[in-house]
Motif scaffolding. Sequence first.
Motif, PDB file in Angstrom:
ATOM      1  N   UNK A  81       8.935 -35.559  28.756  1.00 41.07           N
ATOM      2  CA  UNK A  81       9.037 -37.013  28.532  1.00 41.07           C
ATOM      3  C   UNK A  81       7.676 -37.684  28.338  1.00 41.07           C
ATOM      4  N   UNK A  82       6.593 -36.946  28.554  1.00 41.32           N
ATOM      5  CA  UNK A  82       5.239 -37.533  28.486  1.00 41.32           C
ATOM      6  C   UNK A  82       5.173 -38.783  29.365  1.00 41.32           C
ATOM      7  N   UNK A  83       5.723 -38.685  30.542  1.00 45.57           N
ATOM      8  CA  UNK A  83       5.881 -39.857  31.392  1.00 45.57           C
ATOM      9  C   UNK A  83       5.439 -39.568  32.837  1.00 45.57           C
ATOM     10  N   UNK A  84       5.730 -38.370  33.338  1.00 51.32           N
ATOM     11  CA  UNK A  84       5.445 -38.092  34.744  1.00 51.32           C
ATOM     12  C   UNK A  84       4.092 -37.402  34.904  1.00 51.32           C
ATOM     13  N   UNK A  85       3.330 -37.895  35.870  1.00 49.87           N
ATOM     14  CA  UNK A  85       1.962 -37.420  36.062  1.00 49.87           C
ATOM     15  C   UNK A  85       1.966 -36.021  36.687  1.00 49.87           C
ATOM     16  N   UNK A  86       1.047 -35.176  36.202  1.00 47.86           N
ATOM     17  CA  UNK A  86       0.962 -33.809  36.744  1.00 47.86           C
ATOM     18  C   UNK A  86      -0.351 -33.612  37.509  1.00 47.86           C
ATOM     19  N   UNK A  87      -1.455 -33.461  36.819  1.00 47.17           N
ATOM     20  CA  UNK A  87      -2.746 -33.249  37.497  1.00 47.17           C
ATOM     21  C   UNK A  87      -3.875 -33.535  36.517  1.00 47.17           C
ATOM     22  N   UNK A  88      -5.103 -33.230  36.940  1.00 46.95           N
ATOM     23  CA  UNK A  88      -6.293 -33.482  36.137  1.00 46.95           C
ATOM     24  C   UNK A  88      -7.024 -32.146  35.998  1.00 46.95           C
ATOM     25  N   UNK A  89      -7.806 -31.944  34.946  1.00 51.46           N
ATOM     26  CA  UNK A  89      -8.578 -30.715  34.690  1.00 51.46           C
ATOM     27  C   UNK A  89      -8.567 -29.667  35.790  1.00 51.46           C
ATOM     28  N   UNK A  90      -9.367 -29.840  36.806  1.00 53.46           N
ATOM     29  CA  UNK A  90      -9.408 -28.860  37.894  1.00 53.46           C
ATOM     30  C   UNK A  90      -9.135 -29.531  39.247  1.00 53.46           C
ATOM     31  N   UNK A  91      -8.274 -30.551  39.203  1.00 54.74           N
ATOM     32  CA  UNK A  91      -7.966 -31.262  40.450  1.00 54.74           C
ATOM     33  C   UNK A  91      -6.511 -31.695  40.456  1.00 54.74           C
ATOM     34  N   UNK A  92      -5.950 -31.796  41.642  1.00 51.35           N
ATOM     35  CA  UNK A  92      -4.666 -32.484  41.805  1.00 51.35           C
ATOM     36  C   UNK A  92      -4.970 -33.972  41.961  1.00 51.35           C
ATOM     37  N   UNK A  93      -3.954 -34.803  41.725  1.00 55.54           N
ATOM     38  CA  UNK A  93      -4.214 -36.246  41.706  1.00 55.54           C
ATOM     39  C   UNK A  93      -3.418 -36.964  42.800  1.00 55.54           C
ATOM     40  N   UNK A  94      -4.062 -37.960  43.399  1.00 54.26           N
ATOM     41  CA  UNK A  94      -3.434 -38.769  44.457  1.00 54.26           C
ATOM     42  C   UNK A  94      -3.610 -40.249  44.135  1.00 54.26           C
ATOM     43  N   UNK A  95      -2.624 -41.038  44.536  1.00 48.56           N
ATOM     44  CA  UNK A  95      -2.707 -42.497  44.417  1.00 48.56           C
ATOM     45  C   UNK A  95      -2.358 -43.099  45.767  1.00 48.56           C
ATOM     46  N   UNK A  96      -2.998 -44.222  46.087  1.00 43.70           N
ATOM     47  CA  UNK A  96      -2.550 -45.008  47.244  1.00 43.70           C
ATOM     48  C   UNK A  96      -1.985 -46.301  46.669  1.00 43.70           C
ATOM     49  N   UNK A  97      -0.665 -46.469  46.804  1.00 35.80           N
ATOM     50  CA  UNK A  97      -0.003 -47.674  46.292  1.00 35.80           C
ATOM     51  C   UNK A  97       0.676 -48.352  47.475  1.00 35.80           C
ATOM     52  N   UNK A  98       0.260 -49.576  47.726  1.00 38.43           N
ATOM     53  CA  UNK A  98       0.865 -50.346  48.834  1.00 38.43           C
ATOM     54  C   UNK A  98       0.831 -49.580  50.159  1.00 38.43           C
ATOM     55  N   UNK A  99      -0.282 -48.928  50.423  1.00 33.77           N
ATOM     56  CA  UNK A  99      -0.448 -48.220  51.700  1.00 33.77           C
ATOM     57  C   UNK A  99       0.201 -46.842  51.761  1.00 33.77           C
ATOM     58  N   UNK A 100       0.845 -46.409  50.674  1.00 32.50           N
ATOM     59  CA  UNK A 100       1.500 -45.091  50.688  1.00 32.50           C
ATOM     60  C   UNK A 100       0.700 -44.113  49.832  1.00 32.50           C
ATOM     61  N   UNK A 101       0.421 -42.938  50.403  1.00 29.31           N
ATOM     62  CA  UNK A 101      -0.301 -41.898  49.657  1.00 29.31           C
ATOM     63  C   UNK A 101       0.727 -41.113  48.842  1.00 29.31           C
ATOM     64  N   UNK A 102       0.534 -41.112  47.523  1.00 34.89           N
ATOM     65  CA  UNK A 102       1.535 -40.493  46.636  1.00 34.89           C
ATOM     66  C   UNK A 102       0.864 -39.437  45.769  1.00 34.89           C
ATOM     67  N   UNK A 103       1.523 -38.289  45.647  1.00 36.19           N
ATOM     68  CA  UNK A 103       1.029 -37.241  44.756  1.00 36.19           C
ATOM     69  C   UNK A 103       2.230 -36.571  44.087  1.00 36.19           C
ATOM     70  N   UNK A 104       2.074 -36.125  42.836  1.00 37.92           N
ATOM     71  CA  UNK A 104       3.191 -35.444  42.177  1.00 37.92           C
ATOM     72  C   UNK A 104       3.643 -34.225  42.980  1.00 37.92           C
ATOM     73  N   UNK A 105       4.969 -34.032  43.049  1.00 35.12           N
ATOM     74  CA  UNK A 105       5.490 -32.856  43.750  1.00 35.12           C
ATOM     75  C   UNK A 105       5.211 -31.594  42.931  1.00 35.12           C
ATOM     76  N   UNK A 106       5.227 -30.452  43.600  1.00 37.71           N
ATOM     77  CA  UNK A 106       4.950 -29.185  42.918  1.00 37.71           C
ATOM     78  C   UNK A 106       6.199 -28.776  42.149  1.00 37.71           C
TER      79      UNK A 106
END
Length: 358
Positions: free
Chosen positions: A225-250
């Motif tokens: 879908x070119x919509x859901x975030x996966x990762x970056x070059x040689x890193x996994x990615x994390x976001x903090x949105x409204x106090x919640x730490x979110x990362x794409x599931x494996x």
Amino acid sequence: MTTDTAFNITKVSESRIKNVDLDNPGFGREFADHMLEVEYNDGAWQEPEIKPFGTIETTPALNTLHYAQSVFEGLKAYYVDEGTINLFRPEKNYARMARSCERMCIPVFEQEVFMDGIAELIKLDHKWVPQKEGNTLYIRPLACAFDQMISARVSDKYRFYVMTSPVGSYYQRPVKLTTSQKYVRAVKGGVGEAKAAGNYGGSLYPAQQAKAKGYDQVLWLDAFEHQYIEEVGTMNIFFVIDGVLITPNLSGTILPGITRASVIELAKYWDMPVEERRISIDEVMEAGENGTLQEAFGAGTAAVIAPVEEIHHDGSTVRVHDEERGLIGQKLYDTITGIQRGKIEDPFGWTTSIEVNS
Ligand SMILES: Cc1ncc(COP(=O)(O)O)c(C=O)c1O
């Protein structure tokens, strides 16, 4: 740790260390004096050997070069004091490498060879572990096919190497990311969750295009879908949105990072809300626009915690961090690097200490 595996060791006659500036080693350019080499012939891994780092003899028909039946790992040795060097969760690197080997039809070698081989190398080359804060000795295990035959089939011969390289910080400043609507890194059922050489070769072209537009890395999206975030070059990615730490599931397309696992375990230990789930790029861009995106960072062995400066997607840009990590990213960085260097308590038993002769 103590080592049980017997190694046939040939030492260098003279160390090259005096030619290297351990305070400014760059990344992956210099190699310590010794390497581990294990051959797989006649259906079995042979005796491990430690020898001077150097060239290997082969021909251009080496099938790894043609068909990428090759996997690798990346971990680091951390200076604690003159008698102690730490490794960080090396058994997880072994477990991931064993899974990568299986996916690429490479025979799996014993965990002892991996763990004891690294420990022996560190004991021999411990002076190559930089003392300067932020600098480390990067450890690169590599397993690859070694048939010299042009044929796209499972090889009969293999080699397992471990080489080490003094390195500085990977990113000196926050990273700028862009999505791609055209290229993808991995698809479900492919080799995205293995640390397979071909994953990296395939991502170079899109990364080069992103660089030409002023971005450091591609923020990979899912292939359907070119919509859901996966990762970056040689890193996994994390976001903090409204106090919640979110990362794409494996999901099978993402590398299961050891730093990622450690970030999640630490956040849970601190009673922070953590979500491993599908997260769309639209959700992140919206959070950036409505002010709820508090932090974004990449997590990986090379960069530890790398703050994201901005994310570009479909003509819009969201700015996240200017110079520094956010509060959570900084706390994670301080805790992980503190544990790695033995400066703070390790309540999880994450470090393996190697005693070296000063
Ligand atoms: C594609 C990819 N994702 C994520 C990571 C982060 O994994 P780790 O934290 O184990 O270094 C790496 C680095 O190994 C990687 O190459």
